[in-house]
Design an enzyme around this catalytic site. Sequence first.
Site, PDB file in Angstrom:
ATOM      1  N   SER A   1      -7.463   3.659  13.954  1.00 22.20           N
ATOM      2  CA  SER A   1      -8.017   2.927  15.093  1.00 22.20           C
ATOM      3  C   SER A   1      -9.334   3.510  15.550  1.00 22.20           C
ATOM      4  CB  SER A   1      -7.056   3.016  16.278  1.00 22.20           C
ATOM      5  OG  SER A   1      -5.824   2.473  15.952  1.00 22.20           O
TER       6      SER A   1
ATOM      7  N   HIS B   1      -8.935  -2.302   9.358  1.00 19.25           N
ATOM      8  CA  HIS B   1      -8.265  -2.047  10.645  1.00 19.25           C
ATOM      9  C   HIS B   1      -7.576  -3.309  11.170  1.00 19.25           C
ATOM     10  CE1 HIS B   1      -8.619  -1.159  15.183  1.00 19.25           C
ATOM     11  NE2 HIS B   1      -7.522  -0.609  14.711  1.00 19.25           N
TER      12      HIS B   1
ATOM     13  N   GLU C   1     -10.700  -5.690  11.448  1.00 21.97           N
ATOM     14  CA  GLU C   1     -12.048  -5.106  11.435  1.00 21.97           C
ATOM     15  C   GLU C   1     -12.255  -4.429  10.083  1.00 21.97           C
ATOM     16  OE1 GLU C   1     -13.650  -3.617  15.707  1.00 21.97           O
ATOM     17  OE2 GLU C   1     -11.819  -2.643  15.073  1.00 21.97           O
TER      18      GLU C   1
ATOM     19  N   ASN D   1     -11.427  -1.465  19.850  1.00 25.21           N
ATOM     20  CA  ASN D   1     -10.881  -0.361  20.651  1.00 25.21           C
ATOM     21  C   ASN D   1     -11.936   0.324  21.508  1.00 25.21           C
ATOM     22  OD1 ASN D   1      -8.260  -0.754  19.923  1.00 25.21           O
ATOM     23  ND2 ASN D   1      -8.387   0.591  18.143  1.00 25.21           N
TER      24      ASN D   1
HETATM   25  P1  NAD Z   1       3.717   4.703  14.439  1.00 26.76           P
HETATM   26  O1  NAD Z   1       3.949   5.960  15.196  1.00 26.76           O
HETATM   27  O2  NAD Z   1       4.522   3.492  14.743  1.00 26.76           O
HETATM   28  O3  NAD Z   1       3.871   4.963  12.860  1.00 26.76           O
HETATM   29  C1  NAD Z   1       3.286   6.039  12.185  1.00 26.76           C
HETATM   30  C2  NAD Z   1       4.149   6.329  10.971  1.00 26.76           C
HETATM   31  O4  NAD Z   1       3.467   7.285  10.135  1.00 26.76           O
HETATM   32  C3  NAD Z   1       5.507   6.944  11.340  1.00 26.76           C
HETATM   33  O5  NAD Z   1       6.548   6.170  10.773  1.00 26.76           O
HETATM   34  C4  NAD Z   1       5.434   8.339  10.729  1.00 26.76           C
HETATM   35  O6  NAD Z   1       6.683   8.814  10.240  1.00 26.76           O
HETATM   36  C5  NAD Z   1       4.454   8.092   9.576  1.00 26.76           C
HETATM   37  N1  NAD Z   1       3.872   9.324   9.039  1.00 26.76           N
HETATM   38  C6  NAD Z   1       3.432  10.419   9.702  1.00 26.76           C
HETATM   39  N2  NAD Z   1       3.002  11.351   8.825  1.00 26.76           N
HETATM   40  C7  NAD Z   1       3.172  10.827   7.584  1.00 26.76           C
HETATM   41  C8  NAD Z   1       2.941  11.320   6.277  1.00 26.76           C
HETATM   42  N3  NAD Z   1       2.438  12.543   6.063  1.00 26.76           N
HETATM   43  N4  NAD Z   1       3.228  10.511   5.217  1.00 26.76           N
HETATM   44  C9  NAD Z   1       3.753   9.272   5.408  1.00 26.76           C
HETATM   45  N5  NAD Z   1       3.999   8.763   6.639  1.00 26.76           N
HETATM   46  C10 NAD Z   1       3.716   9.528   7.714  1.00 26.76           C
HETATM   47  O7  NAD Z   1       2.152   4.403  14.612  1.00 26.76           O
HETATM   48  P2  NAD Z   1       1.369   3.011  14.371  1.00 26.76           P
HETATM   49  O8  NAD Z   1       1.165   2.350  15.670  1.00 26.76           O
HETATM   50  O9  NAD Z   1       2.017   2.280  13.241  1.00 26.76           O
HETATM   51  O10 NAD Z   1      -0.060   3.585  13.919  1.00 26.76           O
HETATM   52  C11 NAD Z   1      -0.345   3.882  12.563  1.00 26.76           C
HETATM   53  C12 NAD Z   1      -1.854   3.809  12.357  1.00 26.76           C
HETATM   54  O11 NAD Z   1      -2.312   2.485  12.701  1.00 26.76           O
HETATM   55  C13 NAD Z   1      -2.664   4.772  13.215  1.00 26.76           C
HETATM   56  O12 NAD Z   1      -3.767   5.218  12.474  1.00 26.76           O
HETATM   57  C14 NAD Z   1      -3.123   3.884  14.350  1.00 26.76           C
HETATM   58  O13 NAD Z   1      -4.292   4.347  14.958  1.00 26.76           O
HETATM   59  C15 NAD Z   1      -3.366   2.586  13.626  1.00 26.76           C
HETATM   60  N6  NAD Z   1      -3.367   1.387  14.467  1.00 26.76           N
HETATM   61  C16 NAD Z   1      -2.469   1.276  15.494  1.00 26.76           C
HETATM   62  C17 NAD Z   1      -2.481   0.128  16.275  1.00 26.76           C
HETATM   63  C18 NAD Z   1      -1.494  -0.038  17.403  1.00 26.76           C
HETATM   64  O14 NAD Z   1      -1.675  -0.939  18.221  1.00 26.76           O
HETATM   65  N7  NAD Z   1      -0.455   0.746  17.465  1.00 26.76           N
HETATM   66  C19 NAD Z   1      -3.388  -0.909  16.008  1.00 26.76           C
HETATM   67  C20 NAD Z   1      -4.271  -0.770  14.922  1.00 26.76           C
HETATM   68  C21 NAD Z   1      -4.242   0.391  14.161  1.00 26.76           C
END
Ligand code: NAD
Length: 293
Positions: free
Chosen positions: A121, A142, A154, A192
């Site tokens: 993000s 993204h 994005e 963001n």
């Molecule tokens: P989340 O906490 O729901 O999921 C993250 C996952 O990554 C978890 O299941 C965790 O176990 C896993 N993980 C951690 N370390 C790991 C590793 N070494 N190998 C494999 N898996 C691993 O978080 P999310 O909301 O899904 O966010 C994930 C990414 O998406 C982040 O970079 C975030 O910035 C981005 N993002 C989030 C949003 C949002 O609204 N939440 C929107 C766009 C992008």
Amino acid sequence: MAGKIKKVGVVGAGQMGSGIAHVCALAGYDVLLNDLNAERIKAGLATINGNLARQVSKGTISEEVRQQALAHIKPAEKLTDLATCDLVIESATEKEDVKRKILIDLCQNLKSEAILATNTSSISITRLAAVTDRPERFIGIHFMNPVPVMELVELVRGIATGDETFEASKAFVANLGKTYAVAEDFPAFMVNRILLPMINEAIYTLYEGVGSVESIDTAMRLGARHPMGPLELADFIGLDTVLSVMQVLHEGLADSKYRPCPLLVKYVEAGWLGRKAGRGFYDYRGEKPVPTR
Ligand code: NAD
């Protein structure tokens, strides 16, 4: 090159990774879903199953399409399992050291021509690309949350991202039925950069006692026509992610206007990370969400 993407690997089976796997499978890509352990992958697959079922009950997709999509997604417990992927999208926790380690490990396993993307993000695409063996085949793709619903993606080019990678990514996004907007590689990109300071300001508004959780959300829903109040939205995004993005903005742009609200820090320290943790600005453990302040 675009036509060559057939198999997509997704690292991180959380709310975003499972959504990405979901839309890729619906678009007919073979998907390998990875996370830290089998349990987490299983939880991601269960989420996808539930969300596909919801789409069937709403009439958006047929039962047959749901079955086909599910058949396209396979668990991948190890990064070595992703060796056959044409595109791998890293969507793990928003922490730079976590992502760096995954990217370094991934590079040892991927085909040399595979494209590597991150769903970060906020973290610099150029900096993440620099730890890989393929900065020209590295890009930010993204997605927005919830992935199956939100139309925008994005696309963020790092300084070294090649034209072929950019074109292949555009075609991939189009195949998913989504629309892209191109952002330059600056902290938090576009959506963001604009949205998260507003959420942080809503948390300051709460912190300073200007309004309660409910009144702030009502004010923005009815007063600014936002479909969701900013605190409800923060819970939906995940407060750890909100904090990480604010930290990246604060550090990356060195402007005090981006300082994360201390109350946000406190919620994260408490483990009250929003919906995914059952509690954030609202408590989701009962029948109806109840404000926690
Ligand atoms: P989340 O906490 O729901 O999921 C993250 C996952 O990554 C978890 O299941 C965790 O176990 C896993 N993980 C951690 N370390 C790991 C590793 N070494 N190998 C494999 N898996 C691993 O978080 P999310 O909301 O899904 O966010 C994930 C990414 O998406 C982040 O970079 C975030 O910035 C981005 N993002 C989030 C949003 C949002 O609204 N939440 C929107 C766009 C992008």
